[in-house]
Design a protein around this motif. Structure first.
Motif, PDB file in Angstrom:
ATOM      1  N   TYR A   1      -2.561   6.635  -5.868  1.00 31.11           N
ATOM      2  CA  TYR A   1      -1.241   6.757  -5.245  1.00 31.11           C
ATOM      3  C   TYR A   1      -0.766   8.201  -5.338  1.00 31.11           C
ATOM      4  O   TYR A   1      -0.906   8.851  -6.377  1.00 31.11           O
ATOM      5  CB  TYR A   1      -0.241   5.829  -5.921  1.00 31.11           C
ATOM      6  CG  TYR A   1      -0.456   4.371  -5.578  1.00 31.11           C
ATOM      7  CD1 TYR A   1       0.028   3.845  -4.388  1.00 31.11           C
ATOM      8  CD2 TYR A   1      -1.172   3.538  -6.425  1.00 31.11           C
ATOM      9  CE1 TYR A   1      -0.176   2.520  -4.059  1.00 31.11           C
ATOM     10  CE2 TYR A   1      -1.384   2.205  -6.102  1.00 31.11           C
ATOM     11  CZ  TYR A   1      -0.885   1.702  -4.925  1.00 31.11           C
ATOM     12  OH  TYR A   1      -1.100   0.389  -4.594  1.00 31.11           O
TER      13      TYR A   1
ATOM     14  N   ASP B   1       0.819  -1.214   0.000  1.00 32.20           N
ATOM     15  CA  ASP B   1       0.000   0.000   0.000  1.00 32.20           C
ATOM     16  C   ASP B   1       0.851   1.261   0.000  1.00 32.20           C
ATOM     17  O   ASP B   1       0.368   2.325  -0.369  1.00 32.20           O
ATOM     18  CB  ASP B   1      -0.915  -0.008   1.225  1.00 32.20           C
ATOM     19  CG  ASP B   1      -2.087   0.944   1.082  1.00 32.20           C
ATOM     20  OD1 ASP B   1      -2.981   0.659   0.277  1.00 32.20           O
ATOM     21  OD2 ASP B   1      -2.090   1.975   1.789  1.00 32.20           O
ATOM     22  N   SER B   2       2.096   1.116   0.420  1.00 32.77           N
ATOM     23  CA  SER B   2       2.999   2.272   0.429  1.00 32.77           C
ATOM     24  C   SER B   2       4.428   1.811   0.210  1.00 32.77           C
ATOM     25  O   SER B   2       4.781   0.660   0.469  1.00 32.77           O
ATOM     26  CB  SER B   2       2.898   3.041   1.755  1.00 32.77           C
ATOM     27  OG  SER B   2       3.419   2.265   2.823  1.00 32.77           O
TER      28      SER B   2
ATOM     29  N   ALA C   1       2.217   6.612  -1.462  1.00 30.76           N
ATOM     30  CA  ALA C   1       1.250   5.780  -0.748  1.00 30.76           C
ATOM     31  C   ALA C   1      -0.126   5.951  -1.363  1.00 30.76           C
ATOM     32  O   ALA C   1      -0.423   6.974  -1.998  1.00 30.76           O
ATOM     33  CB  ALA C   1       1.218   6.141   0.742  1.00 30.76           C
ATOM     34  N   ARG C   2      -0.966   4.955  -1.160  1.00 28.66           N
ATOM     35  CA  ARG C   2      -2.321   5.012  -1.662  1.00 28.66           C
ATOM     36  C   ARG C   2      -3.167   5.866  -0.720  1.00 28.66           C
ATOM     37  O   ARG C   2      -3.188   5.668   0.486  1.00 28.66           O
ATOM     38  CB  ARG C   2      -2.909   3.606  -1.781  1.00 28.66           C
ATOM     39  CG  ARG C   2      -4.294   3.596  -2.396  1.00 28.66           C
ATOM     40  CD  ARG C   2      -4.731   2.240  -2.897  1.00 28.66           C
ATOM     41  NE  ARG C   2      -4.093   1.121  -2.272  1.00 28.66           N
ATOM     42  CZ  ARG C   2      -3.798  -0.019  -2.907  1.00 28.66           C
ATOM     43  NH1 ARG C   2      -4.075  -0.133  -4.188  1.00 28.66           N
ATOM     44  NH2 ARG C   2      -3.236  -1.024  -2.270  1.00 28.66           N
TER      45      ARG C   2
ATOM     46  N   SER D   1       8.530   3.382   0.573  1.00 26.43           N
ATOM     47  CA  SER D   1       9.448   4.425   1.006  1.00 26.43           C
ATOM     48  C   SER D   1      10.846   4.088   0.504  1.00 26.43           C
ATOM     49  O   SER D   1      11.324   2.963   0.694  1.00 26.43           O
ATOM     50  CB  SER D   1       9.458   4.534   2.536  1.00 26.43           C
ATOM     51  OG  SER D   1      10.459   5.451   2.960  1.00 26.43           O
TER      52      SER D   1
ATOM     53  N   ASP E   1       8.515   9.064  -0.739  1.00 25.30           N
ATOM     54  CA  ASP E   1       7.415   8.259  -0.213  1.00 25.30           C
ATOM     55  C   ASP E   1       6.211   8.362  -1.137  1.00 25.30           C
ATOM     56  O   ASP E   1       5.788   9.474  -1.502  1.00 25.30           O
ATOM     57  CB  ASP E   1       7.016   8.731   1.185  1.00 25.30           C
ATOM     58  CG  ASP E   1       8.149   8.593   2.180  1.00 25.30           C
ATOM     59  OD1 ASP E   1       8.489   7.454   2.531  1.00 25.30           O
ATOM     60  OD2 ASP E   1       8.700   9.634   2.595  1.00 25.30           O
TER      61      ASP E   1
END
Length: 552
Positions: free
Chosen positions: A81, A54-55, A74-75, A57, A72
């Motif tokens: 995203y 989901d993410s 992320a959704r 980094s 970074d």
């Protein structure tokens, strides 16, 4: 002591001796080297489904500039995203899935080392280490989490393994051991690799109009001192450009220069992004709340003016008492055949490294640092820095311009009703009576030949003339069709502009200074002087005549 007692004593002594020997053997045996038992095992055996990511980094460290870069993505709650810290849309959202897939099932290969002193050699020092003395040997750290924030995978990736193509040195941050691991991952943390990099969503052949607004601004007064507009239009993708106000007797349009400009506009690329300040709306108009006469409005206006002046934009007053945004380095408007116009405002030049240009904040800047100036502005006082790149701020907005679609269709005018006469004309029956009179002196016409052009059977008879009402109905049907097509084009333009301004609405951008030079346009750059051709009846002809001897 009996014989049996002696036997028991000897057996006890022997048992003790054997025990002591065994203990001594264990105590003196070399200790096993830890880490080998993990060879062949996945680093993260529970991470099996890349779609659970989901993410992502990515943390990198630049040995030359000592800059730690956090990237970074992320959704969000909307399922899209987005890139931190501004939640900019990650158009290349499939890249996260590709990276996650590359990190699933990575297996520990040969053990390289378990000593921290070897980390620098293999490039697997945690880039997030707080030891400021560690200037080399930091690796790239990539962390994948699920929607709950639980870690699915966390690697420190070092350099390529010696003598093993496709292998890298890899370490888990919570382990000492360094392994070789077969790994093929495109671990890019460049902003441009995750977004739609084209500033303008155009095709060069679709451009029908280019308007260059060149002006001078009194920055102290916030007023425009001079305007000079250059308007160029063309009918089709291969048509010649027409310059408004061209002196055809002395100058002509340089079509190649304009076509180069259009191609360069198509290639204009985003390098970085900034959040649009409060008070500037998606269409780049100024929010009326910022320019009202209240104290709060004046404070907002002053803050906006200061912020924008640093980036090369002026909030100037208008004759109507409003305000408008101006770029100190000019403005372009590009119109396409689809009815979409793009307005581009060019601001100030600045220098920065890749991280500063992208505008992605570091953790150590969160307490008040400025990503645009954290490493200096590249001036002589800062000293030469090869990592600094010249860039420029721009604002972009899209709008619908129906005039680019052509003139809207005009409905035909319905004719007045035809008044019918109450009496039939008497002459209407006379031709029939004449034909029926056998004693008539009129000659009987010969039968028409079937092959004659005048014969009705040969198709020579002209179609009946349309009545005004029939003409109106035919034109009305054509108008309805044209109106439907025109309204459909306008609706498509509305939809396209809504999508574009949803993309542009909250941001302004950074582009390459070199790209700016390629789209910088002036009137002098698009015209060339007309070269007069020699006149056959002019001086050259007269000179020839003078050499001919007169006839006798």
């Amino acid at each position: 002591m009996t014989e049996w007692n002696k036997t028991y004593v000897f057996l006890g002594v022997a048992a003790v001796s054997v025990g002591l020997a065994a203990a001594s053997s264990v105590a003196t045996r070399p200790a096993a080297i830890g880490g080998f038992e993990k060879v062949g095992q996945p680093f993260f055996p529970d991470f099996e489904d890349p779609l659970a990511a989901d993410s992502l980094s990515i943390v990198t460290y630049n040995d030359e500039t000592s800059v730690i870069k956090n990237f970074d993505v992320a959704r969000g709650e909307d399922g899209l995203y987005r890139i931190s810290p501004y939640d900019y849309p990650a158009d290349a959202d499939d890249r996260l899935a590709e990276v996650a897939t590359s990190l699933v099932g990575v297996v520990r290969g040969q053990l390289a080392s378990r000593r921290a002193s070897d980390y620098e050699r293999y490039g697997v020092i945690d880039p997030l280490t707080e030891d400021s003395s560690v200037l080399t040997g930091r690796g790239s750290r990539v962390t994948v989490k699920d929607e709950t924030g639980a870690v699915l995978a966390d690697y420190i990736l070092g350099g390529e393994a010696e003598g093993a193509d496709g292998y890298r040195y890899v370490r888990r941050p919570d382990e000492k051991e360094v392994y070789r691991a077969e790994l093929d991952v495109d671990l890019s943390s460049r902003f441009t690799d995750w977004v739609e990099a084209d500033v303008l969503d155009i095709t060069a052949g679709d451009v029908r109009r280019v308007l260059v607004k060149d002006y001078q601004v009194d920055e102290e007064q916030g007023r425009i001192l001079q305007r000079d507009n250059v308007l160029l239009t063309r009918e089709g993708s291969s048509g010649d450009w027409v310059l408004e106000g061209l002196d055809e007797a002395a100058e002509e349009v340089d079509n190649s220069a304009i076509n180069d400009l259009v191609r360069n506009l198509n290639d204009l690329s985003i390098l970085g992004v900034r959040p649009k300040p409060e008070g500037i709306r998606a269409d780049l108009s100024i929010d009326p709340a910022v320019i009202d006469n209240t104290l709060q409005g004046q404070m907002l206006l002053r803050g906006l003016q200061v912020d924008m002046a640093e980036k090369g934009f002026i909030i100037a007053g208008t004759a109507e008492g409003g305000a408008e945004l101006l770029g100190t380095n000019g403005q372009l408007s590009i119109g396409t055949e689809d009815g979409v116009a793009f307005d581009v405002y060019f601001g100030e030049l600045f220098s920065g490294n890749e991280y500063e240009i992208e505008g992605l904040s570091r953790e150590d800047e969160a307490e008040g640092g400025d990503a645009d100036t954290a490493e200096g502005d590249g001036t002589a006082e800062d000293g030469p820095d090869a990592s600094l790149t010249e860039s420029r701020y721009i604002f972009v907005a899209a709008r619908v311009e129906p005039a680019l679609l052509g003139e809207p269709p005009v409905a035909p005018v319905e004719p007045p009703p035809v008044e019918e006469s109450a009496e039939e004309p008497a002459e209407a029956d006379e031709p029939a009576e004449a034909a029926a009179d056998p004693e008539s002196d009129a000659e009987t016409p010969e039968p028409a030949d079937a092959a004659s052009p005048e014969s009705p059977d040969a198709g020579g008879e002209e179609p009946p003339e349309e009545t005004p009402q029939e003409v109106y109905e035919r034109e009305l049907a054509a108008y309805e069709t044209a109106r439907t097509e025109y309204e459909s084009k306008v609706a498509d333009a509305d939809e396209a502009v809504a999508e574009l301004n949803d993309r542009y609405g909250a941001w302004y951008y950074v582009v390459s200074a070199e790209d700016f030079k390629e789209v910088r346009l002036s009137r002098e750059a698009v015209v060339t002087p007309v070269v007069a051709e020699p006149d056959a009846d002019g001086p050259a002809a007269d000179a020839g005549a003078a050499t001919t001897p007169p006839s006798l």
